[in-house]
Design an enzyme around this catalytic site. Structure first.
Site, PDB file in Angstrom:
ATOM      1  N   SER A 171       5.949  -1.928   0.129  1.00 15.60           N
ATOM      2  CA  SER A 171       5.656  -3.268  -0.350  1.00 15.60           C
ATOM      3  C   SER A 171       5.736  -3.328  -1.872  1.00 15.60           C
ATOM      4  O   SER A 171       6.780  -3.041  -2.446  1.00 15.60           O
ATOM      5  CB  SER A 171       4.303  -3.714   0.198  1.00 15.60           C
TER       6      SER A 171
ATOM      7  N   ASP B 261       9.206  -8.458   9.772  1.00 17.60           N
ATOM      8  CA  ASP B 261       8.315  -8.539   8.616  1.00 17.60           C
ATOM      9  C   ASP B 261       8.325  -9.978   8.099  1.00 17.60           C
ATOM     10  O   ASP B 261       9.329 -10.445   7.549  1.00 17.60           O
ATOM     11  CB  ASP B 261       8.796  -7.573   7.537  1.00 17.60           C
TER      12      ASP B 261
ATOM     13  N   HIS C 167       5.126  -5.803   8.878  1.00 16.62           N
ATOM     14  CA  HIS C 167       4.979  -5.134   7.582  1.00 16.62           C
ATOM     15  C   HIS C 167       4.194  -3.837   7.780  1.00 16.62           C
ATOM     16  O   HIS C 167       2.998  -3.743   7.464  1.00 16.62           O
ATOM     17  CB  HIS C 167       4.244  -6.086   6.636  1.00 16.62           C
TER      18      HIS C 167
END
Length: 659
Positions: free
Chosen positions: A201, A307, A338
């Site tokens: 991320s 995601d 995610h």
């Protein structure tokens, strides 16, 4: 930008790696621990006796405007033995804003320190596993977070320089200090300068950004579910994806003392990132795709195809740009949201990452650069591979919507619609893609759906799609959504549930060595699945007002016809024989984009509307799949879809507490 298939290329970096393998063996292998041509680093060093230290590296910036150059905190754990033997080692680095505010990994681990401020716990398994194998692990606090000076600027110059300066320090090009405010200098004489960046991320986003600077010493990056352009994190072709901008994220991750001194930076994030969706200089600075030509590091990209936080558009445009530059690369695509691969394919991930770093940081000829480029999750815990990705036979093919036997339920074929054919829907901000797919075969007022006949053969799409829409609005503002749907029964990872496709268990598995303050044992996980009647596998959104320019919205003239091309997220999906492929065009996708200022009704000109889809096998594969009868036993049900909940309200932080 559609993803295009690219083969591996013999590059200068490949030749250097191969030519230097023997030399690297002498310099980097534990004495007497491995043969003349090692293929794998071994855990021969003491983790318990490792050096644990903190250094503050001068970034050369003064982000908080206090007249002093900012220093970022660098926590290091490295084996003690190599330096004592006069040998230097490479570095694995995770630069993050989350080490004190939010945590890393499925268990939200934070850094911890002893009473003297020395690092004790390093989140995740990288230190436990790799330090005994002859690597240093370096955890960098981005400027403005945890123990660093400066301010968070959400992917801008300060964020990127936070990590780049550390690579410069590891290569003797920047100044490091033993304390945050003192004058005693310290170097990285133990490091050979070779660095690999990794992170999920926000962390992986920093790796992308640093690679796009072309900094010397960065040999590889492993971005997991990461952003490639911050504009595309907050907007989809002008349509806002969140109810706030980057200033909210900056405030969320900054240390309390940074919040007090960083008001000017916060205000700049407000002023230069307007909620209009206009693309400004601030966003251009945070677009790493445009600087992909500078990337010299290899890239191992990992992403969940479902995601809905960092959408796979980020992966698609980054992958294409890297392919154009011939960058050495590898990819994993899962069915999760995610989620880190450590939490959905743990043993295979640790092994693959081990071999990747051994090759690109130690120079071992272990063959990973000659293995299939892509691993794709087809069903929960079932994977396939491709030599290159997308496959070389992939070709973008144009398909077209047409009218059907009922309003709002049309056809999807290669043939253009008759001139004058239209479909009409009214934006309903209370509905999401789940509602649209549930009523796909029914006339409803909030969407227009177009379906193929049941397929006679499997049909695979690999890459990015585009949908060109010609629409006439009734108001001055309008948002559009376009989604691709696999209509038919399946069992998939439950990406809409809280674990985004995984369930965390209570037992633990261990990966590397442990100390009393830093365990290598992490909670195990398993796939969380659900049975569905249809699956959305690619999405895209846009503000119709950006029809003339993707970076500048304009008021619409009611009753006037506009044409816009909507980019859909990258994916790799097989629509099985007996299922149908569907395209839905609608307005606001609840909880995924924000609604426009008005409630428009839009009329689609079907003769001027089309979709460009990346079929493996090209147009011939589509014709073959849609010609002839479908298998009788595979005819899909048409009941309301089961299992997948509506999209949850969108995240505002890439990574969050479950990272």
């Amino acid at each position: 930008m559609p993803i295009r298939a690219r083969g591996t290329r013999l590059t200068y970096r490949s030749l250097v790696v191969a030519a230097s393998a023997a030399l690297m063996t002498v310099l980097l292998s534990p004495a007497g621990a491995q043969g003349a041509s090692p293929r794998e680093s071994r855990p021969v060093y003491s983790y318990g006796n490792a050096v644990r230290e903190s250094v503050w590296v001068d970034t050369g910036l003064d982000g908080d405007g206090n007249g002093k150059s900012d220093r970022v905190a660098v926590d290091i754990v490295r084996p003690r033995e190599p330096a004592a033997q006069g040998r230097k080692i490479p570095v694995i680095m995770d630069a993050s804003p989350y080490y004190s505010c939010c945590g890393r990994g499925n268990e939200s681990q934070l850094k911890t320190y002893d009473s003297q401020g020395n690092p004790v716990q390093f989140p995740l398994h990288y230190d436990n596993y790799f330090v005994p194998r002859g690597y240093a692990f370096v955890a960098v606090d981005l400027a403005g977070t945890n123990r660093s000076d400066g301010c968070v600027d959400v992917g801008g110059r300060s964020d990127i320089q936070s990590a780049k300066a550390v690579i410069d320090w590891l290569n003797g090009r920047a100044r490091g200090y033993t304390t945050r405010t003192g004058t005693e200098r310290t170097g990285a004489g133990w490091s050979d300068g070779r660095t690999g960046m990794i992170g999920k991320s926000y962390d992986g986003t920093i790796a992308n950004g640093v690679a796009a600077t072309g900094v010397d010493g960065l040999r590889t990056i492993v971005p997991i579910g990461s952003i490639s352009s911050w504009y595309d994190y907050y907007f989809a072709q002008g349509a806002p994806l969140y109810d706030s901008g980057p200033e909210w994220l900056s405030d969320y991750v900054e240390s309390p003392e940074a919040r007090a001194r960083c008001a000017a930076v916060q205000q700049k994030l407000v002023d230069e990132a307007p909620r209009t969706g206009d693309r400004t200089k601030l966003w251009n600075e945070r677009d790493y795709v445009q600087d992909a030509r500078k990337v010299k590091a290899s890239v191992f990209a990992v992403h969940g195809m479902q995601d809905l936080n960092v959408r796979t558009k980020h992966l698609g445009q980054w992958w294409d740009a890297l392919a154009d530059r011939g960058v050495e690369r590898k990819i994993w695509l899962s069915q999760t949201g995610h989620v880190d691969p450590f939490d959905y394919r743990r043993a295979e991930w640790v092994d693959t990452l081990h071999r990747w770093f051994d090759h690109y940081l130690l120079g071992y000829d272990n063959g990973i650069d000659r293995e299939p480029m892509a691993d794709i999750e087809r069903h929960p815990d079932q994977w396939s591979t491709d030599k290159v990705w997308p496959p070389r036979t992939t070709a973008v093919t144009t398909v077209r919507p047409g009218t059907g036997t009922a309003p709002g339920v049309g056809t999807l074929t290669r043939s253009p619609a008759r001139p004058g054919a239209t479909e009409t829907f009214t934006d309903d901000p209370k509905q999401s893609e789940t509602d649209w797919t549930a009523d796909l075969e029914s006339t409803t007022g909030a969407k227009a759906g177009f379906l193929t006949a049941p397929l006679a053969h499997d049909l695979r799409l690999a890459g990015s799609s585009q949908v060109t829409v010609t629409a006439t609005p009734t108001t001055a503002t309008a948002h559009l959504s376009a989604v691709l749907v696999d209509v038919g029964p399946d069992t998939i990872r439950d990406y809409a549930a809280s674990g985004e496709g995984i369930t965390t268990l209570t037992d633990r598995t261990c990966w590397g060595a442990s100390t009393a303050g830093d365990s290598s044992c992490f909670k195990a996980t398993e796939a969380r699945t659900t049975t569905v009647d249809r699956t959305v596998f690619s999405r895209g959104w846009a503000d119709l007002g950006t029809y003339a320019s993707a970076g500048k919205g304009r008021p619409l003239t009611p009753g006037k016809r506009y044409t816009i091309t909507v980019d859909l997220a990258a994916s790799d999906h097989v629509v099985p024989a007996g299922h149908r492929l569907a395209l839905i065009v609608a307005g606001t996708d609840k909880d995924l984009i924000d609604p426009p200022d008005s409630t428009p009704t839009l009329t689609l000109d079907l003769a001027r509307t089309s979709a460009k889809l990346p079929f493996v096998g090209g147009a011939a594969a589509f014709v073959r799949a849609t010609a002839g009868p479908a298998p009788a036993t595979a005819t899909p049900r048409v009941s309301r879809p089961e299992g997948v909940a509506p999209p949850r309200p969108a995240h505002r932080i890439p990574g969050g507490s479950r990272s």
